[in-house]
Design an enzyme around this catalytic site. Structure first.
Site, PDB file in Angstrom:
ATOM      1  N   SER A 213       0.830  -1.191   0.000  1.00  0.00           N
ATOM      2  CA  SER A 213       0.000   0.000   0.000  1.00  0.00           C
ATOM      3  C   SER A 213       0.880   1.263   0.000  1.00  0.00           C
ATOM      4  CB  SER A 213      -0.939  -0.062   1.203  1.00  0.00           C
ATOM      5  OG  SER A 213      -1.969   0.869   1.101  1.00  0.00           O
ATOM      6  N   ASP A 431      -8.894  -3.655  -6.348  1.00  0.00           N
ATOM      7  CA  ASP A 431      -8.299  -3.065  -5.147  1.00  0.00           C
ATOM      8  C   ASP A 431      -8.834  -1.641  -5.007  1.00  0.00           C
ATOM      9  OD1 ASP A 431      -6.651  -1.944  -3.220  1.00  0.00           O
ATOM     10  OD2 ASP A 431      -4.781  -2.389  -4.245  1.00  0.00           O
ATOM     11  N   HIS A 460      -6.935  -5.992  -0.616  1.00  0.00           N
ATOM     12  CA  HIS A 460      -5.879  -4.986  -0.651  1.00  0.00           C
ATOM     13  C   HIS A 460      -4.684  -5.437   0.184  1.00  0.00           C
ATOM     14  CE1 HIS A 460      -3.946  -1.056  -0.449  1.00  0.00           C
ATOM     15  NE2 HIS A 460      -4.008  -1.075   0.873  1.00  0.00           N
TER      16      HIS A 460
END
Length: 532
Positions: A213, A431, A460
């Site tokens: 991320s 995502d 995610h």
């Protein structure tokens, strides 16, 4: 990539957004390096690291890298050493879970989760970025800011809007009052320099990196600033470097809604368990009815529309949490059980601890100058609300302190990976915190990158998680450096089917989130629950 709205976890997280992104500038040239500090390793206190045989310590780094001999701060660092013979050792593997604001110390134990003992070839390094967790100092501004009794997210009256703006300004002012020095030195580029300080302290000429991320943005910026020090990188759920950070959050809002509706469809498929409707539209109708009721009268006096929204945003992050959420939804509607929802809000949201949220804002609000004219926010968010009505205003208020932020704003790095030889990227095509287009954009900037796509997947930043197709390719890459052939154009290089959607847990036996359901990399993220 945004913070997970509830827990800068995450994830996050980004855990993982300017209408017109300020013109990018070249990455700042690395400043004169301070003398290399060392880490005095000792025992860890975290049970996960203890079980993994980890060791922990602190690294002194400059508060301001432009003044390398000035004030120092301390980064908490954990290490789980390689398990192969020294002749097979492949170096340091630095990690980051996202956020910004996610604690990464525990990721030192992540190597054991890779198949075929691929993690055994590396020293796995986790760390709490500056301001985070057990690093010193740790940011905190108002621990109870995201507690119960907040105004409605939806600013349908001028009074509600002003109440939220006053709250946002108060939080920004509290951060400046409590953390005056760190706020000017907590940009992504500062953390990237910290990463290089960790590399140097470990005596590694080059380092490997595994980022989730927002951590993928750290990897992109590190590869831009220090390309000759990158050996291998794995980037899971990649931030779009064009949208740092105002527009990124607006993009998330629409993607979160898409995934929530996918979850509605899953609940409908299992109406024999949940009894909430046999079609996506029917489940959505029940969901909306509850949300409207709670906006007038919070259940149990505490679970209102805000708490409901925060809890169910998790459905847009991780499929592994779908059964827990389905159970809570069914219990709430069919038996009036609001206590389970309250427990989930407290577990996902991190009540009474704003460290992750404070760092999330400190990084995002100072990486780039956010629009300071609230009229622009109002127009952009109402426009986005038409396409993503569930989370747009939640996310807007989460980020609103950036309007009033006191830390000195910088300019986004012009990400350029042309000199980085080897990157493996992974992303599920639905995502939401870091929409798939970000992976395609980052791939275009890193000619040495290869992208594994999971078409239709909605989770995610979750590798490795038992998807043999994906996990085996990560393991092969880390063991041998082998990458798949790169395809021409703006596309993935390899496709793997995502994991199948989970099977529901009957409400009679379902429990609160288990340890298995607490996925690393979340963050809220990267961005907040908008943006690990």
């Amino acid at each position: 990539m945004r913070r997970l709205f509830l827990a800068a976890v995450g994830a996050a997280t980004l855990a993982s957004s300017v209408l017109a992104v300020p013109s990018a500038t070249a990455a700042p040239a690395p400043q004169q390096a301070p003398p290399v500090a060392t880490i005095n390793w000792g025992p860890c206190t975290d049970p996960t690291l203890i079980a993994a045989g980890g060791e922990c310590g602190f690294l002194d780094v400059p508060l301001d890298y432009d003044n390398p001999n000035g004030k120092k701060i301390q980064l908490a660092v954990g290490r789980v050493k390689h398990k192969v013979a020294d002749a097979q050792y492949q170096g340091v593997m630095l990690t980051n879970p996202g956020g910004p604001g996610g604690s990464g110390l525990r990721l030192a134990a992540r190597g054991a989760k890779l198949p075929n003992h691929a993690g055994d070839f590396y020293d796995w390094i986790g760390f709490d970025p500056r301001g985070v967790g057990t690093s010193k100092p740790a940011l905190s501004c108002d621990p109870n800011y995201m507690d119960y009794n907040r105004p409605s997210y939806l600013p349908v009256t001028p009074k509600l809007e002003k109440t939220w703006l006053d709250r946002a300004k108060g939080y920004a002012d509290a951060c400046a009052k409590k953390n005056p020095e760190l706020l000017d030195h907590i940009k992504t580029t500062d953390t990237v320099k910290d990463m290089d300080s960790i590399r140097a302290s470990l005596g590694a000429e080059k380092m490997n990196f595994y980022g989730y991320s927002y951590g993928t943005y750290l990897g992109q910026v590190y590869g831009t600033m220090f390309p000759d020090r990158v050996r291998r990188m794995v980037l899971d759920s990649t931030v779009d470097p064009r949208n740092v950070w105002y527009q990124a959050n607006l993009n998330q809002d629409v993607a979160f809604d898409v995934n929530l509706k996918v979850w509605f469809g899953w609940v409908a498929q299992h109406d024999d368990v949940y009894h909430l409707g046999k079609t996506q539209a029917a489940v959505k109708r029940v969901f909306d009815e509850q949300l409207l009721k709670l906006s007038f009268k919070p259940a149990g006096g505490v679970v209102g529309a805000d708490e409901w929204t925060d809890v169910f945003q998790q459905a847009s992050y991780y499929q592994v949490r779908w059964p827990v959420l389905g159970d809570a939804f069914a219990k709430f509607v069919n038996s009036g059980d609001w206590q389970t929802m309250k427990k989930l809000f407290e577990q996902f949201g991190g009540r009474g601890d704003d460290n992750g949220y404070a760092v999330y804002l400190a990084v995002q609000c100072s990486d780039v100058q956010w629009p300071q004219n609230w009229n622009q926010w109002r127009v952009d968010n109402w426009r986005t609300f038409l396409k993503g009505n569930y989370f747009t205003w939640q996310n807007a208020w989460y980020n609103a302190p950036c309007v009033f932020w006191h830390g000195k704003a910088g300019k986004p790095v012009n990400v350029n990976g042309s000199k980085v030889e080897s990157v493996l990227m992974i992303d599920e095509t639905l995502d939401a915190p870091t929409p798939y287009e970000g992976s395609l954009e980052a791939r275009s900037r890193f000619p040495g990158a290869r992208l594994i796509a999971e078409p239709g997947g909605t989770s995610h930043a979750v590798t490795p998680r038992g998807n043999t197709c994906v996990d085996s390719k990560i393991a092969d890459y880390l063991t041998t450096g082998a990458l798949p052939a790169r395809k021409p154009g703006r596309t993935a290089d390899v496709e793997c089917a995502p994991l199948p959607q989970p099977e529901p847990t009957p409400p009679a036996t379902a429990a609160a989130p288990s340890a298995a359901a607490k996925v690393a990399g979340a963050q809220p993220h990267y961005a907040a629950l908008p943006m690990s």
